[in-house]
Motif scaffolding. Structure first.
Motif, short mmCIF file in Angstrom:
data_model
loop_
_atom_site.label_atom_id
_atom_site.label_comp_id
_atom_site.label_asym_id
_atom_site.label_seq_id
_atom_site.Cartn_x
_atom_site.Cartn_y
_atom_site.Cartn_z
N GLN A 196 0.86 -1.18 0.00
CA GLN A 196 0.00 0.00 0.00
C GLN A 196 0.90 1.23 0.00
O GLN A 196 2.03 1.18 0.47
CB GLN A 196 -0.92 0.03 1.23
CG GLN A 196 -1.91 -1.12 1.29
CD GLN A 196 -2.84 -1.01 2.48
OE1 GLN A 196 -2.56 -0.30 3.45
NE2 GLN A 196 -3.97 -1.71 2.41
N TRP A 197 0.40 2.34 -0.54
CA TRP A 197 1.22 3.55 -0.66
C TRP A 197 0.61 4.68 0.15
O TRP A 197 -0.53 5.08 -0.05
CB TRP A 197 1.33 3.97 -2.13
CG TRP A 197 2.26 5.13 -2.36
CD1 TRP A 197 1.91 6.39 -2.71
CD2 TRP A 197 3.69 5.13 -2.25
NE1 TRP A 197 3.04 7.19 -2.84
CE2 TRP A 197 4.14 6.43 -2.55
CE3 TRP A 197 4.63 4.14 -1.93
CZ2 TRP A 197 5.49 6.78 -2.55
CZ3 TRP A 197 5.97 4.50 -1.92
CH2 TRP A 197 6.39 5.80 -2.23
N LEU B 294 12.67 9.80 -8.35
CA LEU B 294 11.49 9.06 -8.79
C LEU B 294 11.85 7.62 -9.16
O LEU B 294 11.14 6.68 -8.81
CB LEU B 294 10.84 9.76 -10.00
CG LEU B 294 10.06 11.04 -9.73
CD1 LEU B 294 9.63 11.67 -11.06
CD2 LEU B 294 8.83 10.75 -8.88
N ALA B 295 12.98 7.47 -9.87
CA ALA B 295 13.38 6.15 -10.36
C ALA B 295 13.70 5.19 -9.21
O ALA B 295 13.50 3.98 -9.33
CB ALA B 295 14.58 6.27 -11.29
N THR B 296 14.19 5.72 -8.10
CA THR B 296 14.59 4.88 -6.97
C THR B 296 13.56 4.90 -5.84
O THR B 296 13.79 4.34 -4.77
CB THR B 296 15.95 5.34 -6.41
OG1 THR B 296 15.87 6.74 -6.05
CG2 THR B 296 17.05 5.17 -7.45
N SER B 297 12.40 5.53 -6.09
CA SER B 297 11.35 5.60 -5.08
C SER B 297 10.80 4.21 -4.78
O SER B 297 10.75 3.33 -5.64
CB SER B 297 10.22 6.50 -5.58
OG SER B 297 9.04 6.31 -4.83
N LYS C 209 8.60 -0.17 -6.62
CA LYS C 209 8.64 -1.58 -6.21
C LYS C 209 7.27 -2.09 -5.78
O LYS C 209 7.15 -3.19 -5.26
CB LYS C 209 9.64 -1.75 -5.05
CG LYS C 209 11.06 -1.30 -5.39
CD LYS C 209 11.96 -1.43 -4.17
CE LYS C 209 13.39 -1.04 -4.50
NZ LYS C 209 13.53 0.40 -4.81
N MET C 210 6.25 -1.29 -6.02
CA MET C 210 4.91 -1.62 -5.54
C MET C 210 4.12 -2.49 -6.50
O MET C 210 3.10 -3.07 -6.12
CB MET C 210 4.12 -0.31 -5.34
CG MET C 210 4.70 0.63 -4.32
SD MET C 210 4.17 0.25 -2.66
CE MET C 210 2.43 0.52 -2.78
N PHE C 211 4.57 -2.59 -7.75
CA PHE C 211 3.68 -3.10 -8.79
C PHE C 211 3.94 -4.54 -9.18
O PHE C 211 5.05 -5.07 -9.06
CB PHE C 211 3.79 -2.21 -10.05
CG PHE C 211 3.23 -0.84 -9.85
CD1 PHE C 211 1.89 -0.59 -10.09
CD2 PHE C 211 4.04 0.20 -9.43
CE1 PHE C 211 1.37 0.68 -9.90
CE2 PHE C 211 3.53 1.48 -9.24
CZ PHE C 211 2.18 1.72 -9.48
N ASN D 7 4.46 8.49 -10.66
CA ASN D 7 4.43 9.28 -9.43
C ASN D 7 2.99 9.63 -9.10
O ASN D 7 2.21 9.98 -9.99
CB ASN D 7 5.26 10.56 -9.58
CG ASN D 7 5.40 11.31 -8.26
OD1 ASN D 7 5.40 10.69 -7.19
ND2 ASN D 7 5.51 12.62 -8.32
N PHE D 8 2.64 9.52 -7.82
CA PHE D 8 1.33 9.94 -7.33
C PHE D 8 1.52 11.16 -6.45
O PHE D 8 2.46 11.24 -5.67
CB PHE D 8 0.67 8.84 -6.47
CG PHE D 8 0.27 7.61 -7.23
CD1 PHE D 8 -0.82 7.61 -8.08
CD2 PHE D 8 0.99 6.43 -7.07
CE1 PHE D 8 -1.19 6.48 -8.77
CE2 PHE D 8 0.62 5.28 -7.75
CZ PHE D 8 -0.47 5.30 -8.60
#
Length: 297
Positions: free
Chosen positions: A117-118, A181-184, A188-190, A201-202
């Motif tokens: 979850q984010w 952004l690339a290393t956020s 890894k959420m998907f 990005n959200f």
């Protein structure tokens, strides 16, 4: 200059009319401190409790569970990105995204892994600031006696600071670099995992929940002399470049879609009303201050 510590009886040179006027002002000011200030504080608390409630709406019939809401992402001008986001308070519990790859008929499908979850930090921070404002107000309940206008102004300034910070968190998304952004952790959420040439990005912007999708391409080594890494931004444009793990990338396409979250709009309205109430009370204090320069405010 009149001595602030002198009482009305110590001002023999004042005319009788002036003394009466001063006495009336003192009586009105005491009423303001004793009655009207607390009436405004009660009104402020009621408004901010409504704002706080919006951040944690419960599911009807299930009072222990926060309400889940589904929002459809879309744009009237393009259909490269479509999706459904599930929001529960400050948490994105699910994101289902379809991306139509540029210059191709291929459609990529991603969704959050079931164990992920984010947290939307902007919403969490805004809620915390509202709760801090409520704590400030509750520490000055009806039994509290304000002694000076300065004391009221100090409280109003502290409450307004929290409300301004809360509003700013919703109106000012964080600026991020492309490597950030690339290393956020979001990447890894998907499931399936995002390919290396796609970033997402959200963020919250006013009452809108926004999704930005970046498509990238690797820059060949012979473009090194033209390489200029982009700085921080809420929204990067096509052509923006960055370096990561000894590879250099350029943003080829940017897709932004959004949806309106009605309760976020409600909270912004409550912030505006509350800030106006604070300022109006400060203005009333200042009226007495300008008329009555011998009393410390």
């Amino acid at each position: 200059m009149l001595n602030p510590q002198r009482s009305l009886s110590e001002l023999p040179k004042m005319s009788a009319a002036s003394q009466v006027e001063r006495a009336v002002l003192e009586e009105e000011f005491n009423w303001l401190l004793k009655e009207e200030v607390h009436a405004v504080l009660k009104q402020l608390q009621d408004v901010l409790k409504e704002a706080s409630r919006r951040f944690s709406m419960l599911t009807p019939g299930l009072e222990s569970q926060l309400k889940q809401e589904n929002f459809i992402l879309g744009s009237s001008t393009m259909d490269q990105v479509k999706g459904v986001l599930t929001l529960q308070g400050e948490t994105l519990t699910q994101a289902d995204i379809n991306l139509k790859v540029a210059k191709s008929s291929q459609v990529l499908h991603f969704q959050f892994r079931e164990d992920k979850q984010w947290k939307l930090q902007q919403i969490q921070d805004a809620r915390n600031h509202v709760n801090q404002a409520l704590q400030l107000l509750s520490s000055h309940d009806e039994s509290y006696h304000f002694k000076t206008g300065a004391e009221v102004n100090k409280l109003m300034d502290a409450v307004m600071l929290q409300l301004t910070r809360a509003r700013n968190r919703l109106t000012t998304p964080a600026s991020l670099t492309l490597p950030e952004l690339a290393t956020s952790g979001l990447m890894k959420m998907f499931s399936p995992p995002m390919p290396g040439d796609v970033m997402v990005n959200f963020y919250i912007n006013l009452s809108k929940l926004c999704l930005t999708v970046y498509q990238l391409h690797v820059l060949p080594p012979n473009t090194i002399k033209n390489f200029k890494p982009a700085g921080s931004s809420v929204l990067h444009n096509p052509g923006a470049m960055f370096e990561l793990n000894n590879n250099r990338f350029e943003v080829s396409h940017v897709h932004k879609v959004e949806c309106v979250v009605p309760w976020l709009n409600d909270t912004l309205v409550f912030f505006t009303i509350s800030l106006q109430l604070c300022q109006q009370l400060k203005d009333k204090i200042s009226v007495f201050s300008s008329f009555w320069n011998y009393r410390p405010f």
